[in-house]
Write an enzyme that holds these catalytic residues in place. Structure first.
Site, PDB file in Angstrom:
ATOM      1  N   HIS A 139      -8.185   5.371   6.936  1.00 43.41           N
ATOM      2  CA  HIS A 139      -9.304   5.103   6.455  1.00 43.41           C
ATOM      3  C   HIS A 139      -9.415   3.475   6.555  1.00 43.41           C
ATOM      4  O   HIS A 139      -8.740   2.750   6.778  1.00 43.41           O
ATOM      5  CB  HIS A 139      -9.125   5.560   4.793  1.00 43.41           C
ATOM      6  CG  HIS A 139      -8.243   4.945   3.868  1.00 43.41           C
ATOM      7  ND1 HIS A 139      -7.677   5.940   4.043  1.00 43.41           N
ATOM      8  CD2 HIS A 139      -8.389   4.766   2.935  1.00 43.41           C
ATOM      9  CE1 HIS A 139      -6.360   4.915   2.740  1.00 43.41           C
ATOM     10  NE2 HIS A 139      -7.415   4.212   2.313  1.00 43.41           N
ATOM     11  N   GLU A 175      -8.022  -2.635   6.866  1.00 43.03           N
ATOM     12  CA  GLU A 175      -7.579  -3.467   5.887  1.00 43.03           C
ATOM     13  C   GLU A 175      -6.674  -4.433   6.165  1.00 43.03           C
ATOM     14  O   GLU A 175      -6.302  -5.484   5.914  1.00 43.03           O
ATOM     15  CB  GLU A 175      -6.305  -2.353   4.588  1.00 43.03           C
ATOM     16  CG  GLU A 175      -7.876  -1.470   3.961  1.00 43.03           C
ATOM     17  CD  GLU A 175      -7.066  -0.768   2.925  1.00 43.03           C
ATOM     18  OE1 GLU A 175      -6.617  -0.595   2.841  1.00 43.03           O
ATOM     19  OE2 GLU A 175      -7.699   0.474   3.019  1.00 43.03           O
ATOM     20  N   HIS A 227      -2.202  -0.416  -3.947  1.00 42.86           N
ATOM     21  CA  HIS A 227      -3.048   1.201  -3.799  1.00 42.86           C
ATOM     22  C   HIS A 227      -3.848   1.542  -4.827  1.00 42.86           C
ATOM     23  O   HIS A 227      -2.639   1.658  -5.845  1.00 42.86           O
ATOM     24  CB  HIS A 227      -1.731   2.054  -3.078  1.00 42.86           C
ATOM     25  CG  HIS A 227      -2.260   3.352  -2.820  1.00 42.86           C
ATOM     26  ND1 HIS A 227      -2.374   3.862  -2.307  1.00 42.86           N
ATOM     27  CD2 HIS A 227      -2.055   4.706  -3.865  1.00 42.86           C
ATOM     28  CE1 HIS A 227      -2.825   4.737  -2.081  1.00 42.86           C
ATOM     29  NE2 HIS A 227      -2.374   5.844  -3.425  1.00 42.86           N
ATOM     30  N   HIS A 232      -2.024   1.812   6.441  1.00 41.87           N
ATOM     31  CA  HIS A 232      -2.355   2.443   7.165  1.00 41.87           C
ATOM     32  C   HIS A 232      -3.446   2.069   8.793  1.00 41.87           C
ATOM     33  O   HIS A 232      -3.723   1.441   8.350  1.00 41.87           O
ATOM     34  CB  HIS A 232      -3.130   3.734   6.667  1.00 41.87           C
ATOM     35  CG  HIS A 232      -3.572   3.413   5.517  1.00 41.87           C
ATOM     36  ND1 HIS A 232      -4.950   2.872   6.117  1.00 41.87           N
ATOM     37  CD2 HIS A 232      -3.664   2.737   4.474  1.00 41.87           C
ATOM     38  CE1 HIS A 232      -5.921   2.315   4.526  1.00 41.87           C
ATOM     39  NE2 HIS A 232      -4.984   2.190   4.166  1.00 41.87           N
ATOM     40  N   ASP A 244       0.774  -1.085  -0.154  1.00 43.13           N
ATOM     41  CA  ASP A 244       0.203   0.086  -0.076  1.00 43.13           C
ATOM     42  C   ASP A 244       0.947   1.052  -0.008  1.00 43.13           C
ATOM     43  O   ASP A 244       2.082   1.238  -0.050  1.00 43.13           O
ATOM     44  CB  ASP A 244      -0.855  -0.376   1.255  1.00 43.13           C
ATOM     45  CG  ASP A 244      -2.168   0.646   0.511  1.00 43.13           C
ATOM     46  OD1 ASP A 244      -2.232   1.624  -0.015  1.00 43.13           O
ATOM     47  OD2 ASP A 244      -2.828   0.504   1.902  1.00 43.13           O
ATOM     48  N   GLU A 274      -0.064   4.788   1.723  1.00 46.01           N
ATOM     49  CA  GLU A 274       0.189   5.768   2.856  1.00 46.01           C
ATOM     50  C   GLU A 274       1.065   5.335   3.622  1.00 46.01           C
ATOM     51  O   GLU A 274       1.315   6.518   4.681  1.00 46.01           O
ATOM     52  CB  GLU A 274      -1.517   5.581   3.440  1.00 46.01           C
ATOM     53  CG  GLU A 274      -2.066   6.089   2.323  1.00 46.01           C
ATOM     54  CD  GLU A 274      -3.615   4.753   1.546  1.00 46.01           C
ATOM     55  OE1 GLU A 274      -4.055   4.982   1.051  1.00 46.01           O
ATOM     56  OE2 GLU A 274      -2.705   3.876   1.282  1.00 46.01           O
TER      57      GLU A 274
END
Length: 276
Positions: free
Chosen positions: A115, A134, A60, A104, A8, A10
């Site tokens: 998020h 996630e 991502h 994240h 990912d 972030e």
């Protein structure tokens, strides 16, 4: 040893703002290079531990962030979308371990760019009654496939979430959240050496096949828009429990794949930008 990396953005070293991680952002091109450097540190750690095969999934956003020419030559890359298994595309039981890079914190946590999958459209998620983002959903799905998540990199809030979900995960904080779009940054070389060392050490330890949860899993998602549950309730097996929450029961990883369909429906209905 076959290693799978879900990457990912972030939670990558040095990145704190949507302009760092979204195509078109003024610092996105720098951000994607930073992402490659963190991924390559994890690849080096895997190779040092004896990995003979490393598969990286660009997980991502548009899933076209990693440039193949920037990736460590020992790794293969899954790039682009749609992907039926999204952030876990390509993960199979033959993999010995999974590594999460640049992850994240979940929605509602005060972590950098926090998020759950869809900007602010997903307000909350629960897996078997337990708040999940996630990381937790990836770990549970990997466990159902038979692959342990052994290491995760991200900010300190993401790392705490990972180890709270599964204490056996080795977590590497590359930055320390001071707010949702601000952090105290770890020096780049120090952060990437920590990633490499942690991955190498985690893979050098005995790798146990995880125990998946017994029986079917229950996934609940609370959406920002009431139009999403109203539409999803038309799908077989999906129940709207209130005007903004849906629930489904099923075996992982099939339930994870079904959740991907929910997100595609929600995207078509709302077209919400991320991190609003």
């Amino acid at each position: 040893m076959r290693i799978y990396i879900s990457a990912d953005m972030e939670g990558v070293t040095g990145l704190v703002d949507r302009d760092d991680v979204q195509p078109g952002g003024r610092d996105y091109e720098r951000g994607r290079r930073m992402m490659a450097l963190d991924v390559n540190a994890a690849v080096r750690g895997a190779v040092a531990a004896g990995a003979s095969d490393v598969l990286v999934n660009d997980a991502h956003g548009p899933m076209r962030n990693l440039l193949p020419e920037d990736l460590h030559p020992a790794a293969r890359l899954i790039r682009g979308r749609p992907k039926q298994m999204g952030m876990l595309e390509g993960l199979v039981a033959a993999h010995d371990a999974m590594i999460c890079v640049g992850y994240h914190a979940r929605a509602g946590a005060l972590g950098v760019l926090s998020h759950s999958f869809m900007g602010h459209e997903i307000e909350d998620m629960w897996l078997d009654g337990r708040p999940v983002g996630e990381t937790g959903l990836a770990q549970a799905t990997a466990a159902a496939i038979g692959v342990p998540v052994v290491a995760l990199t991200g900010d300190d809030v993401a790392c705490a979430e990972a180890t709270d979900w599964d204490p056996s995960i080795t977590a590497v904080a590359v930055k320390y959240a001071t707010d949702r779009f601000a952090a105290e940054l770890r020096p780049e070389d120090d952060a990437r050496q920590a990633i490499e060392d942690a991955v190498s050490a985690a893979l050098a330890a005995p790798l146990a096949v995880p125990e998946p949860a017994a029986g079917p899993a229950v996934l609940e998602v609370r959406w920002q828009s009431a139009s999403v549950p109203a539409t999803l309730a038309g799908l077989p097996g999906v129940t709207a429990t209130d005007s903004r929450t849906v629930r489904a029961e099923g075996e992982l990883p099939a339930l994870y794949r079904q959740f991907g369909v929910w997100m595609r429906v929600a995207t078509a209905l709302t077209n919400q930008p991320p991190y609003c």
